[in-house]
Design a protein around this motif. Structure first.
Motif, PDB file in Angstrom:
ATOM      1  N   LEU A 112      49.632  46.874  35.734  1.00  0.00           N
ATOM      2  CA  LEU A 112      48.464  46.914  36.727  1.00  0.00           C
ATOM      3  C   LEU A 112      47.807  45.844  36.777  1.00  0.00           C
ATOM      4  N   PRO A 113      46.952  45.505  37.951  1.00  0.00           N
ATOM      5  CA  PRO A 113      46.133  44.348  37.972  1.00  0.00           C
ATOM      6  C   PRO A 113      45.116  44.390  36.880  1.00  0.00           C
ATOM      7  N   ARG A 120      37.768  37.292  35.148  1.00  0.00           N
ATOM      8  CA  ARG A 120      36.537  36.370  35.102  1.00  0.00           C
ATOM      9  C   ARG A 120      37.068  35.389  33.933  1.00  0.00           C
ATOM     10  N   LEU A 121      37.375  36.184  32.754  1.00  0.00           N
ATOM     11  CA  LEU A 121      37.570  35.500  31.458  1.00  0.00           C
ATOM     12  C   LEU A 121      38.705  34.417  31.853  1.00  0.00           C
ATOM     13  N   LEU A 122      39.603  34.882  32.535  1.00  0.00           N
ATOM     14  CA  LEU A 122      40.790  33.539  32.941  1.00  0.00           C
ATOM     15  C   LEU A 122      40.123  32.642  33.867  1.00  0.00           C
ATOM     16  N   THR A 140      50.744  39.572  35.194  1.00  0.00           N
ATOM     17  CA  THR A 140      49.813  40.264  35.895  1.00  0.00           C
ATOM     18  C   THR A 140      48.564  39.675  36.423  1.00  0.00           C
ATOM     19  N   ALA A 141      48.373  38.430  35.881  1.00  0.00           N
ATOM     20  CA  ALA A 141      47.323  37.437  36.310  1.00  0.00           C
ATOM     21  C   ALA A 141      47.371  36.005  35.732  1.00  0.00           C
ATOM     22  N   HIS A 157      57.159  35.393  38.827  1.00  0.00           N
ATOM     23  CA  HIS A 157      56.621  36.621  38.579  1.00  0.00           C
ATOM     24  C   HIS A 157      56.859  37.025  37.234  1.00  0.00           C
ATOM     25  N   ASN A 158      57.834  36.418  36.363  1.00  0.00           N
ATOM     26  CA  ASN A 158      58.254  36.688  35.183  1.00  0.00           C
ATOM     27  C   ASN A 158      58.325  35.590  34.293  1.00  0.00           C
ATOM     28  N   CYS A 159      57.481  35.503  33.287  1.00  0.00           N
ATOM     29  CA  CYS A 159      57.670  34.484  32.218  1.00  0.00           C
ATOM     30  C   CYS A 159      59.182  34.008  31.749  1.00  0.00           C
TER      31      CYS A 159
END
Length: 279
Positions: A112-113, A120-122, A140-141, A157-159
């Motif tokens: 989920l998002p 905000r931490l990121l 996801t972010a 979209h995927n590492c």
């Protein structure tokens, strides 16, 4: 340092098991677990025989367990005791470890998002790169610094998939070939935590079909587990950027991890990163 199976370690674990079970038993009243309140009690909480009945195990066996004796236990019985004592997820995992067993894999929260607080931490972590990925390594972010430094775009979209298919990321990563085996092994290690989840096999099969490098590495069946790494990026604008990457599990979202990158001291990365990000 004593080995995990040394007598000292075992004795300490059994003592902790004894105190843990006693404390969980004493915090419950008979009424809370559906038992009749039968007059005053000399000690608080449930009696051992009541826990045994609620868990469906023998009174003597439960007594031996609480005394920390060397008896064989199973996950099914520990689960029953956990339910009888109203243990939460963390307490249930702790009981497994004290009994000498590995806890069952935690269920994964859906992808989920992230919360506004985590976003905000990121954002505040910038100009240092940071991102969140779920158990399948899907992003996801992420913050703007991660996009700028690692070359991630709208199609990333995927590492894992980006590592083996994003040509820009591959060109930037100074040690791509040396690190690739560890990346594949890390994904297999994470997949082993969720043996009933077919998504890992689907991702690996789809990636192997388009990446011969990944297909060869995946066929080795190497397994790894990584909580930290050193990443070196040869950025076309900023020059060499070297980071210490740290993986931090997110307890509120099992299987999700926050990956933060810190400039490695003595490499000049901090100054070059600030110039790149305009800070």
């Amino acid at each position: 340092m004593a080995s995990p199976n040394s007598p000292v370690r075992r004795d300490r674990r059994r003592a902790e098991l004894r105190e843990f079970l006693r404390s969980r038993r004493e915090r419950l009243s008979p009424g809370e677990v559906g038992l009749p309140e039968a007059g005053r009690r000399r000690t608080p909480g449930l009696r051992r025989e009541e826990v045994a009945v609620l868990a469906g195990v023998g009174v003597s066996w439960y007594t031996w367990l609480e005394q920390g004796r060397d008896i064989k236990v199973s996950g099914e019985v520990l689960d029953a005791i956990g339910r009888a004592l109203r243990l939460d997820t963390a307490e249930g995992a702790h009981l497994y470890r004290l009994a000498g067993l590995n806890p069952p894999p935690s269920p994964s929260a859906p992808s989920l998002p992230v919360s506004p607080q985590l976003q905000r931490l990121l954002d505040s972590w910038s100009p240092r790169p940071g991102y969140v990925r779920d158990r399948h390594w899907s992003f996801t972010a992420m913050n703007d610094a991660a996009r700028a430094v690692f070359g991630y775009g709208d199609t990333d979209h995927n590492c894992l998939i980006s590592y083996f298919t994003n040509a820009r990321f591959r060109a930037l990563n100074q040690h791509w070939a040396e690190t690739a085996p560890d990346v594949a092994a890390g994904f297999r290690g994470d997949a082993a935590r969720y043996p009933d989840d077919p998504e890992f096999d689907r991702i690996a099969a789809d990636l192997a079909a388009v990446s011969p490098e990944f297909a060869e590495l995946w066929s080795r069946h190497d397994v790894g587990e990584h909580t930290s790494a050193v990443k070196a990026v040869d950025h076309p604008e900023a020059g060499l950027l070297v980071f210490d990457a740290t993986l931090l599990p997110l307890p509120d979202h099992p299987g999700h991890n926050l990956i933060l990158h810190n400039p490695r001291p003595g490499t000049g990365t901090e100054a070059r990163l600030a110039a790149l990000m305009g800070t």
